[in-house]
Design a protein around this motif. Structure first.
Motif, mmCIF file in Angstrom:
data_model
loop_
_atom_site.group_PDB
_atom_site.id
_atom_site.type_symbol
_atom_site.label_atom_id
_atom_site.label_comp_id
_atom_site.label_asym_id
_atom_site.label_seq_id
_atom_site.Cartn_x
_atom_site.Cartn_y
_atom_site.Cartn_z
ATOM 1 N N ARG A 97 0.955 -1.258 -0.017
ATOM 2 C CA ARG A 97 0.146 0.126 -0.003
ATOM 3 C C ARG A 97 0.864 1.167 -0.016
ATOM 4 O O ARG A 97 0.684 2.111 -0.786
ATOM 5 N N VAL A 98 2.006 1.248 0.681
ATOM 6 C CA VAL A 98 2.895 2.213 0.846
ATOM 7 C C VAL A 98 3.421 2.897 -0.582
ATOM 8 O O VAL A 98 3.595 3.490 -0.981
ATOM 9 N N ILE A 99 4.036 1.605 -0.989
ATOM 10 C CA ILE A 99 4.626 1.749 -2.310
ATOM 11 C C ILE A 99 3.903 2.202 -3.532
ATOM 12 O O ILE A 99 4.104 2.891 -4.229
ATOM 13 N N THR A 131 6.000 -0.449 -15.493
ATOM 14 C CA THR A 131 6.483 0.792 -15.731
ATOM 15 C C THR A 131 7.617 0.978 -14.491
ATOM 16 O O THR A 131 8.697 1.279 -14.839
ATOM 17 N N LEU A 132 7.063 0.785 -13.435
ATOM 18 C CA LEU A 132 8.129 0.664 -12.328
ATOM 19 C C LEU A 132 9.215 -0.198 -12.507
ATOM 20 O O LEU A 132 10.470 -0.098 -12.274
ATOM 21 N N ALA A 133 9.119 -1.529 -12.974
ATOM 22 C CA ALA A 133 9.985 -2.464 -13.138
ATOM 23 C C ALA A 133 10.969 -2.006 -14.394
ATOM 24 O O ALA A 133 12.125 -2.302 -13.951
ATOM 25 N N GLU A 134 10.349 -1.184 -15.171
ATOM 26 C CA GLU A 134 11.639 -0.711 -16.249
ATOM 27 C C GLU A 134 12.432 0.325 -15.756
ATOM 28 O O GLU A 134 13.472 0.334 -15.675
ATOM 29 N N LYS A 135 11.835 1.021 -14.836
ATOM 30 C CA LYS A 135 12.542 1.993 -13.988
ATOM 31 C C LYS A 135 13.699 1.697 -13.066
ATOM 32 O O LYS A 135 14.952 2.419 -13.003
ATOM 33 N N ILE A 136 13.362 0.558 -12.400
ATOM 34 C CA ILE A 136 14.392 0.181 -11.568
ATOM 35 C C ILE A 136 14.946 -0.986 -11.891
ATOM 36 O O ILE A 136 15.875 -1.780 -11.366
ATOM 37 N N ARG A 137 14.910 -1.354 -13.236
ATOM 38 C CA ARG A 137 15.569 -2.458 -14.085
ATOM 39 C C ARG A 137 15.380 -3.886 -13.283
ATOM 40 O O ARG A 137 16.396 -4.326 -12.845
ATOM 41 N N ASP A 184 12.608 -7.568 -13.545
ATOM 42 C CA ASP A 184 11.624 -7.952 -14.081
ATOM 43 C C ASP A 184 10.377 -7.953 -13.140
ATOM 44 O O ASP A 184 10.193 -7.905 -12.261
ATOM 45 N N PRO A 185 9.138 -7.546 -14.216
ATOM 46 C CA PRO A 185 8.088 -7.413 -13.831
ATOM 47 C C PRO A 185 7.576 -8.415 -12.738
ATOM 48 O O PRO A 185 6.709 -8.265 -11.905
ATOM 49 N N GLY A 186 7.757 -9.556 -13.090
ATOM 50 C CA GLY A 186 7.310 -10.897 -12.323
ATOM 51 C C GLY A 186 7.932 -10.917 -10.855
ATOM 52 O O GLY A 186 7.222 -11.282 -9.912
ATOM 53 N N TYR A 187 9.162 -10.494 -10.772
ATOM 54 C CA TYR A 187 9.711 -10.356 -9.330
ATOM 55 C C TYR A 187 8.956 -9.105 -8.556
ATOM 56 O O TYR A 187 8.834 -9.280 -7.362
ATOM 57 N N LEU A 188 8.609 -8.012 -9.080
ATOM 58 C CA LEU A 188 8.098 -7.128 -8.733
ATOM 59 C C LEU A 188 6.700 -7.394 -8.235
ATOM 60 O O LEU A 188 6.018 -7.018 -7.013
ATOM 61 N N SER A 189 5.762 -8.364 -9.033
ATOM 62 C CA SER A 189 4.539 -8.632 -8.826
ATOM 63 C C SER A 189 4.644 -9.627 -7.527
ATOM 64 O O SER A 189 3.746 -9.612 -6.798
ATOM 65 N N HIS A 190 5.775 -10.394 -7.497
ATOM 66 C CA HIS A 190 5.943 -11.508 -6.424
ATOM 67 C C HIS A 190 6.290 -10.539 -5.142
ATOM 68 O O HIS A 190 5.630 -11.031 -4.078
ATOM 69 N N GLY A 191 7.031 -9.478 -5.149
ATOM 70 C CA GLY A 191 7.154 -8.819 -4.019
ATOM 71 C C GLY A 191 5.887 -7.947 -3.553
ATOM 72 O O GLY A 191 5.794 -7.968 -2.393
ATOM 73 N N LYS A 213 3.121 -9.244 -3.321
ATOM 74 C CA LYS A 213 2.457 -10.314 -2.660
ATOM 75 C C LYS A 213 3.124 -10.846 -1.519
ATOM 76 O O LYS A 213 2.415 -11.139 -0.278
ATOM 77 N N LYS A 214 4.407 -11.127 -1.421
ATOM 78 C CA LYS A 214 5.339 -11.642 -0.367
ATOM 79 C C LYS A 214 6.077 -10.687 0.519
ATOM 80 O O LYS A 214 6.579 -11.361 1.391
ATOM 81 N N GLY A 215 6.325 -9.338 -0.054
ATOM 82 C CA GLY A 215 7.257 -8.468 0.624
ATOM 83 C C GLY A 215 8.454 -8.193 -0.476
ATOM 84 O O GLY A 215 8.878 -9.247 -0.840
ATOM 85 N N PHE A 216 9.304 -7.174 -0.153
ATOM 86 C CA PHE A 216 10.457 -6.836 -0.657
ATOM 87 C C PHE A 216 11.642 -6.907 0.132
ATOM 88 O O PHE A 216 11.512 -6.761 1.352
ATOM 89 N N SER A 217 12.988 -7.199 -0.626
ATOM 90 C CA SER A 217 13.943 -7.036 0.151
ATOM 91 C C SER A 217 14.539 -5.616 0.411
ATOM 92 O O SER A 217 13.941 -4.729 -0.174
ATOM 93 N N GLY A 218 15.408 -5.462 1.179
ATOM 94 C CA GLY A 218 15.782 -4.238 1.734
ATOM 95 C C GLY A 218 16.469 -3.596 0.525
ATOM 96 O O GLY A 218 16.517 -2.421 0.270
ATOM 97 N N GLU A 219 17.322 -4.291 -0.391
ATOM 98 C CA GLU A 219 17.910 -4.107 -1.566
ATOM 99 C C GLU A 219 16.845 -3.487 -2.701
ATOM 100 O O GLU A 219 17.076 -2.524 -3.255
ATOM 101 N N MET A 220 15.840 -4.216 -2.724
ATOM 102 C CA MET A 220 14.660 -3.802 -3.560
ATOM 103 C C MET A 220 14.106 -2.421 -3.137
ATOM 104 O O MET A 220 13.921 -1.528 -4.158
ATOM 105 N N LYS A 221 13.896 -2.195 -1.989
ATOM 106 C CA LYS A 221 13.356 -1.064 -1.430
ATOM 107 C C LYS A 221 14.296 0.124 -1.652
ATOM 108 O O LYS A 221 13.746 1.115 -2.042
ATOM 109 N N LYS A 222 15.580 0.140 -1.618
ATOM 110 C CA LYS A 222 16.706 0.869 -2.082
ATOM 111 C C LYS A 222 16.677 1.329 -3.089
ATOM 112 O O LYS A 222 16.368 2.642 -3.836
ATOM 113 N N ARG A 223 16.433 0.324 -4.300
ATOM 114 C CA ARG A 223 16.154 0.606 -5.692
ATOM 115 C C ARG A 223 14.891 1.498 -5.823
ATOM 116 O O ARG A 223 15.072 2.374 -6.645
ATOM 117 N N MET A 224 13.906 1.083 -5.304
ATOM 118 C CA MET A 224 12.508 1.618 -5.638
ATOM 119 C C MET A 224 12.801 3.075 -4.970
ATOM 120 O O MET A 224 12.051 4.132 -5.401
#
Length: 82
Positions: free
Chosen positions: A19-21, A35-41, A43-50, A52-63
């Protein structure tokens, strides 16, 4: 005394982060996960999985580099430094 579901209205950490993201995405004019997946380079599938299940700290930094989370949003996402 019978047990009651006190956590009936609580949401999971992954859902709260999503919700925050999503709010930060909308604020920045990014309305699709692809669009977000392209900007942070990533895979859109990884973003969709995130979402649902949560993101790693590294992915949050990239976002954060793209979305520029506010102080309140960074606090809500937790567990990483900008």
């Amino acid at each position: 005394m019978p047990r009651t579901k006190l956590d009936k209205y609580s949401i999971s950490r992954a859902e709260m982060e999503a919700r925050v993201i999503k709010a930060a995405m909308a604020r920045n004019g990014i309305f699709h996960n692809k669009t977000l997946a392209e900007k942070i380079r990533t895979d859109p599938g990884y973003l969709s999985h995130g979402f649902k299940k949560g993101f790693s700290g590294e992915m949050k930094k990239r976002m954060h580099k793209v979305l520029r989370f506010t102080a309140e949003e960074r606090e809500a996402l937790g567990e990483w430094t900008a």
